[in-house]
Scaffold this active site. Sequence first.
Site, PDB file in Angstrom:
ATOM      1  N   LYS A 134       0.447  -1.237  -0.117  1.00 14.31           N
ATOM      2  CA  LYS A 134      -0.125   0.100  -0.231  1.00 14.31           C
ATOM      3  C   LYS A 134       0.476   1.277   0.657  1.00 14.31           C
ATOM      4  O   LYS A 134       1.975   1.003   0.398  1.00 14.31           O
ATOM      5  CB  LYS A 134      -1.283  -0.003   0.972  1.00 14.31           C
ATOM      6  CG  LYS A 134      -1.703  -1.353   1.265  1.00 14.31           C
ATOM      7  CD  LYS A 134      -3.415  -0.692   0.835  1.00 14.31           C
ATOM      8  CE  LYS A 134      -4.110  -0.986   0.885  1.00 14.31           C
ATOM      9  NZ  LYS A 134      -4.557  -1.432   2.317  1.00 14.31           N
ATOM     10  N   HIS A 137       1.989   7.326   2.134  1.00 13.44           N
ATOM     11  CA  HIS A 137       1.723   8.448   2.107  1.00 13.44           C
ATOM     12  C   HIS A 137       1.893   9.269   3.343  1.00 13.44           C
ATOM     13  O   HIS A 137       1.719   9.389   4.292  1.00 13.44           O
ATOM     14  CB  HIS A 137       0.152   8.208   0.993  1.00 13.44           C
ATOM     15  CG  HIS A 137      -0.437   7.464   2.709  1.00 13.44           C
ATOM     16  ND1 HIS A 137      -1.575   8.217   4.119  1.00 13.44           N
ATOM     17  CD2 HIS A 137      -1.283   6.143   2.827  1.00 13.44           C
ATOM     18  CE1 HIS A 137      -2.341   7.710   4.457  1.00 13.44           C
ATOM     19  NE2 HIS A 137      -2.350   6.404   3.889  1.00 13.44           N
ATOM     20  N   HIS A 140       1.693   8.976   6.701  1.00  8.54           N
ATOM     21  CA  HIS A 140       2.084   7.844   7.364  1.00  8.54           C
ATOM     22  C   HIS A 140       3.045   9.185   7.992  1.00  8.54           C
ATOM     23  O   HIS A 140       3.401   8.617   8.902  1.00  8.54           O
ATOM     24  CB  HIS A 140       2.825   6.720   6.819  1.00  8.54           C
ATOM     25  CG  HIS A 140       1.606   5.980   6.217  1.00  8.54           C
ATOM     26  ND1 HIS A 140       1.843   5.909   4.965  1.00  8.54           N
ATOM     27  CD2 HIS A 140       0.974   5.294   7.172  1.00  8.54           C
ATOM     28  CE1 HIS A 140       0.999   5.054   4.630  1.00  8.54           C
ATOM     29  NE2 HIS A 140       0.267   4.033   6.329  1.00  8.54           N
TER      30      HIS A 140
HETATM   31  N1  ARG Z   1      -0.694  -1.023  10.572  1.00  7.54           N
HETATM   32  C1  ARG Z   1      -1.548  -0.045  10.747  1.00  7.54           C
HETATM   33  C2  ARG Z   1      -2.058   1.461   9.806  1.00  7.54           C
HETATM   34  O1  ARG Z   1      -1.763   1.650   8.803  1.00  7.54           O
HETATM   35  C3  ARG Z   1      -1.512   1.107  11.877  1.00  7.54           C
HETATM   36  C4  ARG Z   1      -0.580  -0.415  12.904  1.00  7.54           C
HETATM   37  C5  ARG Z   1      -0.500   0.853  14.482  1.00  7.54           C
HETATM   38  N2  ARG Z   1       0.268  -0.595  15.466  1.00  7.54           N
HETATM   39  C6  ARG Z   1      -0.324  -1.693  15.878  1.00  7.54           C
HETATM   40  N3  ARG Z   1       0.245  -2.508  16.980  1.00  7.54           N
HETATM   41  N4  ARG Z   1      -1.672  -1.735  15.634  1.00  7.54           N
HETATM   42  O2  ARG Z   1      -3.224   1.804  10.383  1.00  7.54           O
END
Ligand code: ARG
Length: 577
Positions: A134, A137, A140
């Site tokens: 993905k 962007h 982030h």
């Molecule tokens: N990958 C997730 C996202 O892009 C964020 C992860 C956050 N960390 C966690 N331990 N849940 O939304």
Amino acid sequence: MKNIKKEIAQMLAEAVDKLSAGAAGLTAADIEGLIEIPGDTKLGDYAFPCFRLAKALRKAPAMIAADVAAEISGSGLFEKVQNVNAYVNMFISRSELAQITLTEVSEAGDRFGFCNEGEGKTVIVEYSSPNIAKPFHIGHIRTTVIGNSIYKLYDAIGYKTVRINHLGDYGTQFGKMIVAYRLWGNEEDVKREPIKTLLSYYVKFHEEAKEHPELEDQAREIFAKLEHGEPEEVKLWQWFREESLREFNRVYDMMGISFDSYAGESFYSDKMPAVLQELKDKGLLKESQGAQIVDLEEYGMSPALITKSDGSSLYITRDIAAAIYRKKTYDFYKNLYIVASQQNLHFAQWKKVLELMGYDWAKDCVHIPFGMVSLEEGTLSTRKGRVVFLEDVLNKAVEKTKEIIMEKNVNTENADETAKIVGIGAVMFQELSVSRIKDYTFMWDEVLNFDGETGPYVQYTHARAASVLRNSGVDVSRLDPAAMDYSYLESDAAFELIKLLYRYPEVVLEAAEKYEPSVVTRHIVDIAQAFNKFYHDEHILTDNEAERNARLLLTAAAKQTIRNGLDLLGIKAPEKM
Ligand code: ARG
């Protein structure tokens, strides 16, 4: 560094003790808690209210203030001590403060602002954590940049840190991606431009799935295969992961950001059965329409969905496994998650489940939320493919900065390198300027304004100080702080600057405690402004050597502190601009 407030508290405690013949019973620590820093500098740099002493001394507070003032006024720490009504107002000796501060900055250098408060304790900082295949962007940027700074803050105050990128490298979306790749994919395209290509498949999947809902079922099936370790699916998934990481790392490198671990969601897939068993043993699981849940109604929350009806695990389940694993592996003092406030509910549910499991360390797991960033043009959405890549934003920042540099026609010899440091620094600085919880809109004119409270402004001030030091022809590192005549640093402009430098180590601690890098950002903007005022008001390179040396030492200290502050934000400090 000498802690002035503590020293004053000690002095006041002795004075109060003497005046009350021990009856007041106030310790230096009690008194430290009572000392105020007046908003109006006409009322001194520190003030001590005497109301609380009236009873023990059997006197009016204003009279006590007069007695206390008389007791302590002989100290060399003060320029003067006044009593105004019930207050003792203390004015710090400017040259004394200059000596204390500049000695400390010179000695500590790059470590000015560091301390060992966290000695022997480990803090986990989890940040960035994008989803593979993905786009990385603009949305982030905040977790990445704020997380990086929080790591640096904890490192500076003496904690052992572990930086984790909890990659979103697992879940049903990989079922979709694999289905899409098999239907419409092309290996060459993916290799050439991994994320943009994979994203186009993902977008196409969602368009097609509207007409052909059976695609969704296929995707679920494929994900189940992946979860059961079917080699074909695992191979594709691994390839997507590698290609994605290659792209992410390119962006991390641009920002000077790195990690100790990339243990993402997939890392916990084999730890899931044990978690399920444990939840079951502790009587927490409930069946609901074939799915397994933890009911959280009692706590005012929707249920935590642990497994779907097809048995596949979910995001929250992997987060539960991750927390348990981290406690076992790192025995953390704190486990910090820098994740957008959209996930507040997720983290509240997750923490509650850990509590219900009986883990008292759940309290040491902290979700550190932040607000949304939007662009002038409008909002972002991955599904529809209208996405602004972080890499493109950084490149655009560098490009625009180069234009500005060329226009200003300042030092163009290293224009490309400078444009990188300043452009990328500007974007990062902007992210760290707003209190993290606030939503804000990213605007180019604000980010790159060299005269605003921006990264370029602070970096430019640093370069200006560096240039003064270069032009002086004096090797400032060889000046002896003990041999300076600090009476040359008693002007208002110098004093304001020195006060800010003196406070810097407290600011670092405060920023770490509040998980709020913007506290440092604002402070170094203040320092930059105070330095610029000093620079304009006063002639630094005078003919009088003692005067010149004192001012150079202050210039060097301001430069060092700005540099240290920028470093805590993850931003470089150029010597020339
Ligand atoms: N990958 C997730 C996202 O892009 C964020 C992860 C956050 N960390 C966690 N331990 N849940 O939304």
